[in-house]
Each structure stands twice: as structure tokens, then as C-alpha cells.
Design an enzyme around this catalytic site. Structure first.
Site, PDB file in Angstrom:
ATOM      1  N   SER A 290       0.828  -1.211   0.000  1.00 43.18           N
ATOM      2  CA  SER A 290       0.000   0.000   0.000  1.00 43.18           C
ATOM      3  C   SER A 290       0.861   1.258   0.000  1.00 43.18           C
ATOM      4  O   SER A 290       1.971   1.257   0.531  1.00 43.18           O
ATOM      5  CB  SER A 290      -0.865   0.049   1.267  1.00 43.18           C
ATOM      6  OG  SER A 290      -1.618  -1.119   1.419  1.00 43.18           O
TER       7      SER A 290
ATOM      8  N   HIS B   7      -6.973   0.182   6.599  1.00 41.19           N
ATOM      9  CA  HIS B   7      -6.540  -1.193   6.880  1.00 41.19           C
ATOM     10  C   HIS B   7      -6.497  -1.475   8.387  1.00 41.19           C
ATOM     11  O   HIS B   7      -6.878  -2.563   8.818  1.00 41.19           O
ATOM     12  CB  HIS B   7      -5.181  -1.460   6.231  1.00 41.19           C
ATOM     13  CG  HIS B   7      -5.233  -1.494   4.744  1.00 41.19           C
ATOM     14  ND1 HIS B   7      -6.018  -2.388   4.048  1.00 41.19           N
ATOM     15  CD2 HIS B   7      -4.623  -0.729   3.786  1.00 41.19           C
ATOM     16  CE1 HIS B   7      -5.888  -2.182   2.737  1.00 41.19           C
ATOM     17  NE2 HIS B   7      -5.047  -1.172   2.554  1.00 41.19           N
TER      18      HIS B   7
END
Lengths: 450, 450, 450, 450
Positions: free
Chosen positions: D304, D377
Site C-alpha cells: 500500500s 486497513h
């Protein structure tokens, strides 16, 4: 089958209780590989190995694929030479036929003489993906055949089997559009043989707009693999040229306004199926489909090339077109003619009558129409409707036919009659406009005029 | 083809511009009907009528169906007599083969001798629903063949074509469950040949509970028509009797607990495909399917009838089982024996060794195992695992086999070896429990004991 | 949520690193079960438990289903009492609205007052099969509500949510025929509420013949569960009675000959969705479907019961029909009247005008048309087309309406106008034949005549 | 609704018997158009127009789409101002609540205050394609809202309705691969927001190789429109950088060797659905899918970006990272630093501790973690696993985060615990490797070192 091999096979199975397949050794040297594969083919064919027949078939096809070309041809030669019919059985059947030629001995003669490789191919076909593999195998074999014409006996069996398996009754017509799987669409791009599709945007222009359809035949055993496809444009009038049809900037028309469906590109996809004919069925079924969905469409035409025109004119010695061919040859001797309007106009005056003559009158030594595209459509019962000057200005089309394109008309009510006339009497049914285009004293004079 | 017919055909088309098909007159008298149909077959075959070939094929099949039986047999006789190969071409090919028996003349001999009806059937198959119609046509023809054995030459062609078309590579395995279309399910009810399905509730008990599966082969051209299917029960141990498996009140078990998959019913659906074998492939693929979905299943067995046992015992003159057959015959002479425990126990003592002998040792004059079900499973490489006394107490089973049922074991690691032993040496691979059941001095004595 | 529970929850997770769900103890005693479930609902709602929200939602629904009725009602009461809105937030919003009633405070008032159980239901719906479970939960709750009217606040939320989720835009119209899954078809048998389907053969007669169609609405989240369905018969003229339509021996007609589509049975399937209306949309979309597929169908009518007719007549005190109701009551006092032609003829003379009056003129105290079926169709914009004497001779129909059936006509060009007239002015649009049937001096006299 | 309009409507229907819709005049001047459309909304809402409600809804949406922006905002303002709740009914409900604040008056307060535009949107949604049109309408409205914040009351209703309609229970997870429809695939190309897909070849590299999967959520009412999708790479170890994953020349690995699934790109597709969250559910269901299909995959991580890192460092005044931020800013002041190995090494020494601090310790004024990707997340229960120096060398990534990429680990057994810790105590669960990276006296000294 060698004894050593059989021994190896059976004993290892017996001793260790493992599958026959896993134990079959795969020789390292190339010669033995072909031999080993042929042994496996024998095992598959003779019923030894039947219990795991599907697995054995898969194994054979997988191993064949991995061979190098020399080994492949060795295997193919063995199939040609050693997998014909059982000679004793053939001789028996021949003797019986000689002594009593009734329907039963005739039948026996046929089955006794069946090459063993036919049954081999049927058994190989049982494996998953077997059909696609066999079609690919034949495609490659056609290459080998150029060097080795003896392989023709195999090819005859392939054509027979594929003709049976790809019977029209097993084919499925599907529309191809923007909701088709990408795996299918990429094949449309790849297989388009008439008017190249450059990329996905170009593809989309061919299949996605409401005034464009595309249809293909598929076989259930070849998922995602079109066999043949046709691209259709809906228009208000039959088109005379290809460029406006394919232009990215062309105006779209509403489906309700369309009166004509034009088949502007038909492509066969599988070289491995050459000799098996679908095109005839495809066009007729597509006509039916479109008539049901779009009842306002009244006219079905093609926009087709005339790929053999210029080559024919180059070598033609028919006196009735002598003046025209000379004129055309001279006038279009270099490639600039098409860019020079005045010269192009003179080329046209020579080429139009030539094209009409080529399509209507010219014949090969065997009596058939010269142009392959014309043979296809006329054989289907279509009518030669119109010859279009500068229908395709691409370099290829200029080189093949001075840019001429042709409309063939499919009238379902007439195709039977046209087909009969063409098949039985070699008669090309044509519109009066094409007939009027035929060479006349005047056109010859014009051509001769410097 | 009569001239009159052709004239009629062509002129009417030419004059009136209508389709060939609509104009073909359909005679009123029965004799002419068969003749007219044969004319249409010729037209389809010789390429006249090609332009509308699919429509013509449909028309022929539709008209054939509407014939009465006498006309149908007239048409079939014509196909047998007049649609064999071209005799001249055969004689040519025979001559070439005689002078030069190489692979090319062998190939030519085969193709020259192909009966014309094969191509006719392939063309008929092009029509929509053609495959199903041809299968039905053959089913009916098998009836006519009893009276008219000359039709066997046609049947041979059907078997050949269907064997090619229904190649295992073209079959699709599908699970049948409660979300299957009713149109398929009603055929499962209709075609179940082993343990009758009485109604939809009964069907549901066979296919819907989690511990029951059903699988069938389908062909893409026969939608909604299973070719063959097998019913499977998941259990903790191999079952000995059918009634508890089928009982409406049986306890269901969770899939995770199942360790055995039992094939308790296998039914062929299409009589028109008899002679084309799928069962072998079906069971093996179902084993693969189940192993993938339910990895805890370790054992695959059948629960099968022994349909020929009692008939064999009635006529058997093998001295090694003489005492047993006499005893069994006498003890079970009337139908009440099964209801009398003491007598049943004595029947059992005679019948168990008999059954073991019948399955393991008894042979037909041609050397093959007598029981057809045993032949099928042993030929597939299964092992004779267990003989179950009173596995099926239904009147039919009592009459056929004194109620004996048999478990055959499918062990994919062993089927190749078992198949080889059976196919090559006629060896029946069996468990020790079955071997121990074989007649012994003791069992014979017991049987003789009043 | 109790501290003990939270502690249990968090510590056990922290300590042992296992999933929250596995560790939530499920109390043995009934009281605590309801409490524990409510705690889980709080956890789902407050975001604790969010990471595994879908699993938690499944767990809650699974546990609820396993409760006994007393525990379920305890849970439901808690949902009614404790899962309303946050009172402080509501009071805040009310205060702001009072001081400044603009669009923003109005909006806040709405969202502040949303009962927390709405969000709870939305979160429960996230679990696999959640929608079906919630619909079933409500169906059962409607039973509990008879005893406990306080549950109405929950029901209002269900109606709101289901109305949103089962919006017509999310429904899918599917045709039901013999190739539909058995899992769907058995529900058609089960849910048919108007004219019972006895078994699978009876079902087949309703959906398989070419002159019968059946359509249903489905929701993607309720696979294999029809929401509402309609059975359609295609006929040459609008039918007057149900028995000939349903007869096993009725003549079938070819689709091309049909001019009328009759909706003869409409059944709602899901009691848990009562209060959410689909029928209106279903009929209109089916009309569109049929018009597209069968353009020759010109007329769309129902063949409907008049289920409230006789009950209304029993208690009606309207003087304008007094003579008729008395006559009808007396003449049909026992059940034999229908079997006695003469008496039946007299009943008819009284009942026909009564039925016309009942449908056209009779009103409930709230001003609405009395008959529920009439309300539905007239509200959809249909026209009262015909009253059919002895349209249904079944005991139920005789008891409900002396056997009267009604045709309502759906004319898409007129339904808007009819609907407006009915909705705004309470006007029943009817054919002249029905209007002529209204009670007159003469019909009253005839009725009075002994 | 104006009287004139109503009159027009009703009289024209009555007089001419044509559909209400065809007769509604569509004004030529812009002002009246908005007004006319609002009148139609009233008609749809108030039940007039119900009989043809679906058609009316279609008409409204079609006409709205054709408006110019000024007219659209006029319509939207009217929806905001005039389609709130019925004020009298609200006041009534408020009064009842004040006098008796029980669950029934609470419920009534909620339903009484429902803005009328909610029901309007539900009715508009009934039209074919209505859902897609409403989502597009909101997407555009979000633009108008920047100028006109009063539209926020409408937006709140959209978020509420879409949240209900796009409930996770109604979403369908589908794999996207090379056999997906081109109509879906082109949207994957268009919507990929993280690592651009350049063309169809690039797309194929993302979805077709066996070590690449792609999954998307779909809603049944938005066919061919993915809502959100994730791209997954299967690797032997968790990847540290994006370029090798996306390289056209990367080595593919066999599925059996893969042990790690990396989510390297997650893209929302529908701006009109912003505020409705799917990502959380998507990742968890994809983890489940992959675990079932590929049981050897043990580790699920993301790769990410850290898009807010550098912007945070620019403005951060936290004294504990002062030295590091100054160092990083000075060292990477121009864009060449990444190309100079020595300078890059020094940047790394400052940026790694900064990144760890940013992700673990830094907080916004509202107490939440600064990085939006980290929030997503960590809120899902993932663990901060690894900070990768130079994970992404693209100009954008260098500008946003000095090229830092982050692995978050999804361990389904732990996500509940991690989520609780994060949600309740703001605790970021991280690996020891990231914790060790946090700024220390030593790292500060190194940073200060010129």
C-alpha cells in the site's frame, strides 16, 4: 509394441501397484521417443490401457506436443505407414465382395478397410481438450505435408473425422459483442483476415455500435474458439465502398432506419479445419437471425473483394478482352495512377468491363468461375449484384483488383434457383447493371483510345 | 430421382420464385410417399437442394416421422439397398488395391466403399434437432430390424456415426439435483431402470439430500436428454442391501462423516444409442469428481444386482455345483421360502457358494463371464468385493438371483491392473471373502443335507 | 451490554487469540439466551464486533432461529423497547426543529429518530442468506404480533426496509416453465393460493403447454424463491369459467390463433413480505412481455373470484338490494341449490344484479370498494368487464360468491385514465354489460317472486 | 402542481384517450422545464400517475438528464426545499412525542419526518436502469454541492438510500479474468486508481496469468459495473516494491509455489456511491475465497502507499520528530535526491523513522491516525507489518511519501482483536520491525549529522 516395453509396463504395474502411466519411461534420446509414442498409440488402440484410456490419450497428446519437428514427422510417418487397415482383413473382405457383391459385403469392405488411425484419433479425442489438440496437430501437419506428401492419407482421415464432428448440427451460432469474453474477442482481432482490426478500439467500432453486429459459429468442444465469423453493417442502402463503413468518424444510424444488412467481412479461424465448410451455413443462419430480430431489414448483400481480378487480367489471353487488359495494364503500370484523377478515370473505363467479364464469363480450365470469392457466394445461391469502382483504395486491393469491390445479393427466396442454375449449368445470375458493364465495341474502343 | 419430380421442382421454382420446399408435392397415397421421400434424400445427397440443405433435411425428417410403419420400412429398405456405395467406384478401388496395395489405395478403398447413407445421415443431422431425431429413428428401426435383418447394414452405419458423434470428448458430465430443470428430472424418473423411482417425492429423496448425488452425461446436441446416469449414496460403510439405502425413513449422514461412495443404480437412457458405450467413462469421471469435492471419501463401490444368477443355475450342468443347484432349486421351488426364516437360511447355504462360483468361475461358451453386470464392472477394472445375501428382497430380485446383490470395488490405482488381468487372461480379481465363499466339500455336503 | 459479557469477550480474545465468535458462550438456561442474543445485537450495532461483522450477523440469526417461541418473543420485545432511537439525540433534534424549522433540522429530526433496530436489520442482512432469514423472521413475528401488538413498531420498520430492498427496480421478471429448476417449481405448487395445483402433473398442465405461460418476480437475494406469480392462459375469447381452463382434457390451441391472454391466478408467495406490493407491477410487465412475444394478442383480461360477495350480502342492510339479498339467501339456504337447475336459475336472477351492485356500488364505511380483488384490479386501472354466472362451481366459490367470477380488462392505453377516475373520484369504470346487470325494478320483482 | 398542468393532463387523456406521458408538454423555455419536471415528480409521488408509474419515472429521469446544468440545480434546489417532510405531520408527531415519549410516538416521529424526496427516489428507482441513473445523478450533484451546500440534505438521503440498497447482503463477488466481458474489463482499465493500467495488454498482465487474480463486487441492478475491485498477486514472499510486481518481464510462478497473496491495488469505481463502504467486506471475502481455492496460501498482505506522509512531515510541529523532518526536508529539497545514491541513503535514514512515527504515533486533531490508507486497513483489523523503503519510485510516490510503501497484514484470526484495540484504544498493532524503526536518540543524531 516391443516386448521390453510391455514387460516393463506390466511387471512394474503388477509389482508396485501404481498407474501404468506414471511408469512408462520417457526415453531421453529422440529416436526412441517417437518409437515410444507409437507404442503408446498401439496400447491405446488395442485396448490394453483401456481402463485408463482417457489418461493415456492425454499423455500421448501431451508428449507429442513436446516433440521436436523431426520426431513429430517420424510419428506421423508411422501413422501413415503402420496405422492403415489390417491388410488380411481387407483382403478377406475384397474376396467376399468379389464373390458376392451384395450390400453386406460392401459394408464389410468399408469397415474392414478403415485405417486404424481413425479409431486412434477418436480415442485421442476422448482426452480433455483433445479436439482442440487434434485440430492444432493437423494445422501443423499441413506444413509438414508440403515436404512429405505421403502424409496425405492421414489428412484425408482428418478431413473425414472433422467433417463428421463439426457437422453443422453441432455448431452453435453466437452473437459477438462488447459483452463477449475478452478471450473470444482477442481471437476476432487475431483471425480477421479481410479488413484488419488494429486494436481493441477498432474492434469495438466493429461490434459494439447498434448498427453493427458480428456472428460466429462455435463448437461445444472448442470453447472460446470461433470457427468462422461474419461482420455485418446495417445501412440505409447497399454500400459501394469499404472505407466509409470502417471509418471511425462514420455516422451511426438508428436500427429502425436500417433497410440493408451488409456482410463486409467473413473470416475462417481454424486452419486445422480447412476443408470443412461452414461459411455457407453461417450466412444463411445469420440472415434468418437478422430477419427475426430486425424485420425491417429487407436486403442482404455482401461487400466483397475480387482478389483474383488483376492476376487473371495479367495472364489472360482471351481475345474478347485483349484491348481492355492491355489498356488496363499500361495505364496502371506504376502505382501512382490511383492518385491521378484523369488517369484513374481511364483505368476505370477499362477495368469495369474487365471486372464484369471476369466475374460473369471467365472460367478456369476446369470450367469453374475464376474468382474464389465469387465461387463461394454464387455457389451459395447469391446473385452478382453490383461491381463497385474504387470500393477499396488500400494498396492490397489496388494490387489485387484495381480497387474493385463486389456486392453479392442473398435473397432467400431465390438462392435455391440461383444455386441450381450455377451448379448445374454454370450460369452466373447477375443484375442487369453488371451485365450492361460487359465489354462492348464501345468499351473496347474507349480502352484503345490513347 | 424421377424426371417428373425434378421437373416439377425446378420449373415451379423458376416460375413462381417460391422456395423449393414448399412446392414439393406430398403424395396422398402411401406408396408414393416412401418414393417421394427417397427422392428427397437423393436431392439432399447429390447436392441439388444444397442451397437450402438444412431446410430440406428438416423436411425429410419431419415427413419420415409422419409416415406409417409400412412406409417407414419401405424407406429403410431403400436406404439399405440403394444407398450403399457407388459400385463402379468400389470396383475401381478394388482393382487398384489388387495391383498396388499401398497406403493410398487402401485409403481409397475405404472411402470409395463408404455407403452413401452415411453422408445422407450427416446431412440430415444438420437440421435443427436432427441428432435427436436420428437417435429416435434408430431406436424405432431396431424394432423393425427384428422382422427385417437386412436393415443391419444401416444399423452398422448408425453405430459408427453415433460412436463418432458421441465420442467421450464431446460429452459433458453434469450433476443432477433439485435445482436441475424439471424437463431433465422427469427423464431421470422415466429412465431409471434398476430401482424404480415412483414419483417426484421419491426422486427428491434420490437427488436432493446432502448424502445423495446423481451424475449424468449429456451431449450438447441433445439438451435436457441425459445419456446415462448414476445414483450415488454416501455412507460410512459399504452397504449390503438396497432397501435401507432407499427407505424414506433412512437416517441421513453429514457429508463430513461419509467414507464410502456407493454407485447403486446406473441407467442408460437412450435405446437409440445402444452399442455406444459411456458407462465406463461415466463411473471413472464420477470417481474423480467425488474425490475432488469430498476428499474424505476413500472407497468407491457399487451395489449391483446379479441378474443372471438364477437362470444360470436353472440350466447349469457343471458337475462341481450340481449338488448346490439341485438344493437351491428344490428349497426355493415355491415363492414362500423367503418368508420362512429356517428355509431361507438353508437356501442361503446353497446360494452363497453358487453365487461365488457363478461370478468367479462360470463362463459362457465363448469363454466370457456369464453375468452381464459382472462383465461390465470387471471389464472396467473393478474388483469383485462382496456377495450380499438378501441384498434385495424385491420379487424381481428374488426371481433373478434369490435376492443376492454384489459389491464391486473401484480402486483407481488398481483398475488398470485388474482390467489387464481380466481382459488378457480372463482372471476375475476378487476379495478373499468372495473366494472363501466358493463351493467346498463342506458346502456341498450342507446343501445335500435335507 | 453487561460488563461481565464484555470482559469475557475481550479478555478471552486477548488471552487466547481466538475469534470472538467461537468464544461467546451460549447459555444453557433459556432466560439468559435471549439476553445473550441481545448483547450480541448490541455488539453488532455498536461497531464492536465490526471486524467480523458478517460472521457475527450469521451467528445471531442462527441462534435466533434455534430459540423457542418464548425466547424469541423476549428478544423481539427487547428490540421493540430498547432498540428505538437514542432519546437524547431525538430531544436535541426536536429542540432544534422547534427553534429553527428549516430543511436541515427537519432532516436531522428524521435521522435522529431512526430506530436503532433499522441499522441492526441492515447489518443482519449482510450475512449470507440474511435477507431470506429476515423475511422468515418477520413472517413468524406477524403471528406473535397477534398476541403482542407492541411489536407493531418493529413491523413498521420491516415494512419500510423491505419496501426499500424489494423496490421494483431490483426485481427480475422470469418466465416459469418446464425447464425451470424443480426447486422453483415446487414453490409454485406450494404457493398457488387461488386454484390449487394438486401435483407435478397438474403443474405441468399449467406451465408447459404452448398456450399456457407463467411469470414470476424474483429478487436476486432470494434465489429460487418467487415473490409473486401469475398464470396466463391464451385463448380465442375471454373465458367465462375456470373449470374448462384447468381441465386436463381441454383442447390446446396454437399460439398463432390466440387473441386473448387471461390472468387466471395471481399468488403472493412470501407472507413475510405482506404490505410490500408487487402485483401491480407484475401484471403490467407481463402485459408488455406478452405483447412483444405474441403481437397477435390484443386483449388482456383476468378471470377472478369475487371472494367477499356472499359475506357482504349476508350482512348488507342497503335497502336498494334488500329484496335481492333476501331472495338469494333463502333460495341458496342449503347446499343443494347448485345441483337443481331450476332453483339455480332463480338464484342466478337474484345474484347477478347483486354482484353487479356489489362491485359497482357497494362501499365500505371508509368509502372503499368492498371486494379486495376488485380493489386490486380497479386500483391498477383495469375495467370491470364481465360478471360470469357459475364461473367457478367449486364448494369454496359457491360458499364465497355463489360461483360468480369476474373478468377485469387491462387496456394499457386506458389504465391511467381508469386509475385516476377510481383513485380520485371513486369511480368504477365498467362495461355496459355489467352496468345493465344492476338491480332494476324488474330484477327486484323477479327476486320477490316466489 | 399547477392547475393548468393538471387540466392539461386529465383533459387530454380524457378527450383523446392517449397515454398521460405522451401528452405532457415539454416546455421550450428553460425555466419552465425545471418547473414542469418538478410537477412530474409531484405526480409520481402523490399517486396520480401511479398506474403508469414506471413509465413516468423513466420519463422524469430521461428529461432530467437532458437538462442543462442551471436547470438541474434548479430542480435539485426544489428537491431540497420543497420535498422535505410534511411540516404539519411533523409538528403533530413532535407534539405527541412531547406528551408521551413512548416507542410508538418515537416511531411516528421518524416516519412523519421522512423527507418526501426519499419516496420520490424509491419510485424513480423503479424505472429500468433507474439505479444506475440515480447513482450518476448523485455523482454529478456532488459537484453542484461544492457551490451550493444546501444540497447536503439531499445527499444525506442518497447516502441513506444507497447504504440500504447496496447492503453487503445484496452484493455479489465475482472474479474478473480474461473470460470476463469486455464491457466489464474496460471499466477495470478506467477505474484503476492506484497503479494505472495503460492498455489491454497491460490489463491482461494483471488478470490473466495464473499468479494474478482480480475480484470485484457487483450489484444485480448495475450489471457490468464493478463497485470496487482488488488486484491480487501470488508470490513466494511478501513483496517490498511495486515495480517488480507489475513488470511485463517478471517471472511467473506456479500457483502451487505461492505462499503469499498480496493485495496491491484497491479501487472504488463509483463516485456516486462515495460514503457507502464496501472495501472492508471485499478484502475479507477475497481472503476467504483464496483460502478455499488455494489452501497453501498462508499470508495475506497489502502493498500500500502512504499517501499523506510527506505532506504531514512538511507541516508537522511535533518536537519528537523535529530533527528528522528538518533533515528529510533539506535533504530532499530538490527532485534529484532519489537519483543520487549517497543522498538517497541519508534521506532513508531520516524517512524510515519518520514513516514509522507517522503510522504508529502521529494523530490528527480529532485523535485519528493521519494516513487514510492506514486508517482503512487498521480499522479493518490489519496489522502494520513492514515499511518498505523505495517501494514505489514513481514521481507521484516520491512526492507523496519519498517512495515509501507499506505492508499491512490480514490475519483473520487476529483481525477482531486488532480492530478492537484500534477502535477502542486507538492502538496500532504493529510488527516489531516497524516498532524498531521508530525514532530513537540515535536516529535523531544521524539525521542531525550533516
Amino acid at each position: 509394441m516391443t516386448n521390453a516395453f510391455l514387460y516393463d509396463l506390466l511387471s512394474s504395474i503388477a509389482e508396485r501397484g501404481r498407474s501404468v502411466l506414471k511408469l512408462r519411461r520417457w526415453p531421453k534420446d529422440s529416436d526412441s521417443r517417437a518409437g515410444s509414442l507409437i507404442d503408446m498409440c498401439e496400447a491405446l488402440l488395442t485396448g490394453r490401457g483401456e481402463a485408463s484410456g482417457v489418461a493415456l490419450a492425454s499423455e500421448i497428446l501431451g508428449r507429442y506436443r513436446a516433440l521436436d519437428p523431426a520426431d513429430k514427422t517420424a510419428v506421423l510417418r508411422a501413422l501413415a505407414d503402420d496405422f492403415g487397415p489390417d491388410r488380411d482383413r481387407v483382403n478377406d473382405a475384397v474376396a467376399k465382395w468379389a464373390s458376392n457383391g451384395d450390400k453386406t459385403t460392401a459394408s464389410e469392405l468399408h469397415y474392414a478397410s478403415e485405417p486404424r488411425r481413425q479409431e486412434l484419433f477418436r480415442r485421442l479425442n476422448r482426452s480433455p481438450g483433445g479436439t482442440a489438440t487434434l485440430v492444432a496437430l493437423r494445422e501443423e501437419m499441413l506444413e509438414f505435408m508440403r515436404e512429405d506428401p505421403d502424409l496425405a492419407v492421414i489428412d484425408r482421415d482428418f478431413i473425414h473425422l472433422f467433417g463428421s464432428w463439426f457437422n453443422r448440427g453441432f455448431l452453435v451460432l453466437r452473437r459477438i459483442d462488447w459483452s463477449s469474453p475478452a478471450a473470444v474477442l482477442e481471437k476476432i482481432i487475431r483471425y480477421e483476415a479481410v479488413h484488419q482490426i488494429r486494436d481493441w478500439d477498432d474492434l469495438r467500432r466493429r461490434i459494439d455500435p447498434p448498427d453493427r453486429h458480428c456472428y460466429a459459429f462455435f463448437h461445444p468442444a472448442l470453447a472460446d474458439e470461433p470457427l468462422i465469423f461474419v461482420e455485418v453493417a446495417f445501412t440505409e442502402a447497399a454500400p459501394e465502398a469499404i472505407a466509409p463503413l470502417l471509418s471511425a468518424k462514420r455516422p451511426q444510424i438508428a436500427k429502425e432506419k436500417a433497410r440493408v444488412a451488409t456482410f463486409y467481412s467473413i473470416s475462417n479461424c481454424q486452419r486445422g479445419l480447412s476443408g470443412v465448410h461452414f461459411g455457407n451455413f453461417l450466412l444463411k443462419q445469420v440472415v434468418e437471425e437478422i430477419r427475426r430480430d430486425l424485420p425491417r431489414i429487407e436486403t442482404f448483400v455482401t461487400l466483397s473483394p475480387a482478389p483474383g481480378l488483376r492476376a487473371w487480367a495479367e495472364t489472360c489471353d482471351d481475345s474478347s478482352v485483349e484491348a481492355l487488359t492491355s489498356a488496363a495494364r499500361e495505364l496502371a503500370a506504376d502505382e501512382e495512377w490511383a492518385a491521378e484523377p484523369e488517369r484513374a478515370a481511364r483505368v476505370r473505363k477499362a477495368v469495369e468491363p474487365l471486372a464484369a467479364y471476369y466475374l460473369l464469363k471467365a472460367r478456369r480450365p476446369d470450367g469453374r468461375v475464376v474468382d474464389p470469392v465469387a465461387r463461394f457466394h454464387l455457389g451459395n445461391g447469391a446473385r452478382l449484384e453490383r461491381v463497385n469502382w474504387m470500393g477499396d483504395g488500400s494498396p492490397r486491393a489496388l494490387a489485387e483488383s484495381w480497387g474493385i469491390m463486389v456486392n453479392y445479393l442473398y435473397d432467400l427466396n431465390e438462392i435455391e434457383r440461383h444455386h441450381e442454375a450455377f451448379a448445374n449449368q454454370g450460369l452466373v445470375v447477375a443484375s442487369s447493371s453488371v451485365k450492361k458493364m460487359l465489354p462492348s465495341a464501345r468499351s473496347r474502343a474507349v480502352a484503345a483510345d490513347p
